[in-house]
Write a protein that holds these residues in place. Structure first.
Motif, PDB file in Angstrom:
ATOM      1  N   THR B  17       0.826  -1.202   0.000  1.00  0.00           N
ATOM      2  CA  THR B  17       0.000   0.000   0.000  1.00  0.00           C
ATOM      3  C   THR B  17       0.860   1.253   0.000  1.00  0.00           C
ATOM      4  O   THR B  17       1.776   1.389   0.808  1.00  0.00           O
ATOM      5  N   LEU B  18       0.553   2.137  -0.909  1.00  0.00           N
ATOM      6  CA  LEU B  18       1.204   3.444  -0.987  1.00  0.00           C
ATOM      7  C   LEU B  18       0.451   4.396  -0.074  1.00  0.00           C
ATOM      8  O   LEU B  18      -0.783   4.504  -0.152  1.00  0.00           O
ATOM      9  N   SER B  19       1.194   5.090   0.794  1.00  0.00           N
ATOM     10  CA  SER B  19       0.568   6.057   1.698  1.00  0.00           C
ATOM     11  C   SER B  19       1.325   7.377   1.650  1.00  0.00           C
ATOM     12  O   SER B  19       2.538   7.399   1.867  1.00  0.00           O
ATOM     13  N   LEU B  20       0.611   8.438   1.384  1.00  0.00           N
ATOM     14  CA  LEU B  20       1.196   9.777   1.338  1.00  0.00           C
ATOM     15  C   LEU B  20       0.337  10.741   2.149  1.00  0.00           C
ATOM     16  O   LEU B  20      -0.876  10.581   2.240  1.00  0.00           O
ATOM     17  N   THR B  21       1.000  11.750   2.703  1.00  0.00           N
ATOM     18  CA  THR B  21       0.307  12.793   3.455  1.00  0.00           C
ATOM     19  C   THR B  21       0.652  14.145   2.853  1.00  0.00           C
ATOM     20  O   THR B  21       1.785  14.368   2.408  1.00  0.00           O
ATOM     21  N   CYS B  22      -0.313  15.032   2.831  1.00  0.00           N
ATOM     22  CA  CYS B  22      -0.109  16.388   2.362  1.00  0.00           C
ATOM     23  C   CYS B  22      -0.382  17.348   3.521  1.00  0.00           C
ATOM     24  O   CYS B  22      -1.483  17.331   4.095  1.00  0.00           O
ATOM     25  N   THR B  23       0.609  18.139   3.861  1.00  0.00           N
ATOM     26  CA  THR B  23       0.457  19.125   4.934  1.00  0.00           C
ATOM     27  C   THR B  23       0.217  20.494   4.320  1.00  0.00           C
ATOM     28  O   THR B  23       0.993  20.941   3.466  1.00  0.00           O
ATOM     29  N   VAL B  24      -0.859  21.123   4.758  1.00  0.00           N
ATOM     30  CA  VAL B  24      -1.254  22.429   4.236  1.00  0.00           C
ATOM     31  C   VAL B  24      -0.855  23.502   5.242  1.00  0.00           C
ATOM     32  O   VAL B  24      -1.142  23.392   6.432  1.00  0.00           O
ATOM     33  N   SER B  25      -0.197  24.536   4.760  1.00  0.00           N
ATOM     34  CA  SER B  25       0.164  25.662   5.621  1.00  0.00           C
ATOM     35  C   SER B  25      -0.295  26.963   4.965  1.00  0.00           C
ATOM     36  O   SER B  25      -0.466  27.040   3.759  1.00  0.00           O
ATOM     37  N   ILE B  69      -8.947   8.541   0.177  1.00  0.00           N
ATOM     38  CA  ILE B  69      -8.423   9.848   0.580  1.00  0.00           C
ATOM     39  C   ILE B  69      -9.126  10.241   1.866  1.00  0.00           C
ATOM     40  O   ILE B  69     -10.360  10.123   1.973  1.00  0.00           O
ATOM     41  N   SER B  70      -8.353  10.681   2.844  1.00  0.00           N
ATOM     42  CA  SER B  70      -8.904  11.060   4.142  1.00  0.00           C
ATOM     43  C   SER B  70      -8.370  12.425   4.543  1.00  0.00           C
ATOM     44  O   SER B  70      -7.383  12.917   3.973  1.00  0.00           O
ATOM     45  N   VAL B  71      -9.025  13.053   5.510  1.00  0.00           N
ATOM     46  CA  VAL B  71      -8.617  14.385   5.961  1.00  0.00           C
ATOM     47  C   VAL B  71      -8.538  14.415   7.469  1.00  0.00           C
ATOM     48  O   VAL B  71      -9.323  13.750   8.166  1.00  0.00           O
ATOM     49  N   ASP B  72      -7.567  15.143   7.979  1.00  0.00           N
ATOM     50  CA  ASP B  72      -7.411  15.368   9.416  1.00  0.00           C
ATOM     51  C   ASP B  72      -7.349  16.876   9.622  1.00  0.00           C
ATOM     52  O   ASP B  72      -6.294  17.491   9.473  1.00  0.00           O
ATOM     53  N   THR B  73      -8.498  17.464   9.926  1.00  0.00           N
ATOM     54  CA  THR B  73      -8.552  18.926  10.042  1.00  0.00           C
ATOM     55  C   THR B  73      -7.757  19.426  11.241  1.00  0.00           C
ATOM     56  O   THR B  73      -7.241  20.543  11.213  1.00  0.00           O
ATOM     57  N   SER B  74      -7.589  18.590  12.272  1.00  0.00           N
ATOM     58  CA  SER B  74      -6.838  19.033  13.452  1.00  0.00           C
ATOM     59  C   SER B  74      -5.356  19.221  13.145  1.00  0.00           C
ATOM     60  O   SER B  74      -4.672  20.018  13.782  1.00  0.00           O
ATOM     61  N   LYS B  75      -4.873  18.483  12.135  1.00  0.00           N
ATOM     62  CA  LYS B  75      -3.465  18.593  11.741  1.00  0.00           C
ATOM     63  C   LYS B  75      -3.292  19.384  10.448  1.00  0.00           C
ATOM     64  O   LYS B  75      -2.171  19.561   9.976  1.00  0.00           O
ATOM     65  N   PHE B  78      -4.236  16.136   4.657  1.00  0.00           N
ATOM     66  CA  PHE B  78      -5.060  15.112   4.039  1.00  0.00           C
ATOM     67  C   PHE B  78      -4.130  14.049   3.463  1.00  0.00           C
ATOM     68  O   PHE B  78      -2.935  14.301   3.233  1.00  0.00           O
ATOM     69  N   SER B  79      -4.665  12.861   3.276  1.00  0.00           N
ATOM     70  CA  SER B  79      -3.818  11.712   2.978  1.00  0.00           C
ATOM     71  C   SER B  79      -4.372  10.876   1.836  1.00  0.00           C
ATOM     72  O   SER B  79      -5.568  10.899   1.546  1.00  0.00           O
ATOM     73  N   LEU B  80      -3.466  10.130   1.221  1.00  0.00           N
ATOM     74  CA  LEU B  80      -3.788   9.222   0.120  1.00  0.00           C
ATOM     75  C   LEU B  80      -3.333   7.821   0.482  1.00  0.00           C
ATOM     76  O   LEU B  80      -2.211   7.637   0.966  1.00  0.00           O
ATOM     77  N   ARG B  81      -4.203   6.834   0.263  1.00  0.00           N
ATOM     78  CA  ARG B  81      -3.821   5.437   0.351  1.00  0.00           C
ATOM     79  C   ARG B  81      -4.196   4.761  -0.953  1.00  0.00           C
ATOM     80  O   ARG B  81      -5.326   4.910  -1.432  1.00  0.00           O
TER      81      ARG B  81
END
Lengths: 108, 119
Positions: B17-25, B69-75, B78-81
């Motif tokens: 499984t490929l897993s990536l995270t995108c951090t938005v600033s 694709i999922s999202v973590d608004t506290s952090k 959002f992420s890709l699997r």
């Protein structure tokens, strides 16, 4: 899905010349849903045009977009050295969003 | 201004499984849509899917059976699997802000991260 066909595949021009890039859709695309991007190697793609003809923030006036229905055009009036890149059109009016295969604008 | 940064393993084995995270600033992720797009070597751009900050998603049918694709608004992330990867999934993966509404557009994009599928 809507297929976007860009032409030409490669365009060889000199700085100072004008460039005309074409994007043809397999089905009609609302003008609001057609965008153009510039992509240089190793960089993030950059939004140039959205809504078929609206320039994105900070994009020089030498870039212009036009068209409707199935035929859209990106025009660069006087090429600067930094304009040589790959250009993609994209439609988001019908899911899935799709991109054209790109036009490579190279220095002659 | 909004900036996006992809992170995750650069090498994934076939069938894993490929897993990536995108951090938005620079802005809250709690607005607009957030997309993943990829570009295989020497090929064009392919939209993978997007997530709305509320959690609703839309995926490319060509990948739908393998993508989450999922999202973590506290952090502000959002992420890709992508499951069951093969060599065909080798690509530069971009995360981006996908403005919806009447004049949708993808802007800005992250720098992209190369993921290679190989044993």
């Amino acid at each position: 899905e809507i297929v976007l066909t860009q032409s030409p595949g490669t365009l060889s021009l000199s700085p100072g010349e004008g460039a005309t890039l074409s994007c043809r859709a397999s089905q009609s695309v609302g003008s609001s849903f057609l965008a153009w991007y510039q992509h240089k190697p190793g960089q993030a793609p950059r939004l140039l045009i959205y809504g078929a003809s609206s320039r994105a923030t900070g994009i020089p006036a030498r870039f212009s977009g036009s068209g409707s229905g199935t035929d859209f055009t990106l025009t660069i009036s006087r090429l600067e050295p930094e304009d040589f890149a790959v250009y993609y059109c994209q439609q988001s009016g019908s899911s899935p969003q799709t991109f054209g295969q790109g036009t490579k604008l190279e220095i002659k | 201004q909004v900036q996006l940064q992809e992170s995750g393993p650069g090498l994934v084995k076939p069938s894993e499984t490929l897993s990536l995270t995108c951090t938005v600033s620079g802005d809250s992720i709690s607005s607009d849509y957030w997309s993943w797009i990829r570009q295989p070597p020497g090929k064009g751009l392919e939209w993978i899917g997007y997530i709305y900050y509320s959690g609703s998603t839309n995926y490319n049918p060509s990948l739908k059976s393998r993508v989450t694709i999922s999202v973590d608004t506290s952090k502000n992330q959002f992420s890709l699997r992508l499951t069951s990867v093969t060599a065909a999934d080798t690509a530069v993966y971009y995360c981006a802000r996908d403005h919806g509404g009447w004049y949708p557009r993808i802007d800005p994009w992250g720098q992209g991260t190369l993921v290679t599928v190989s044993s």
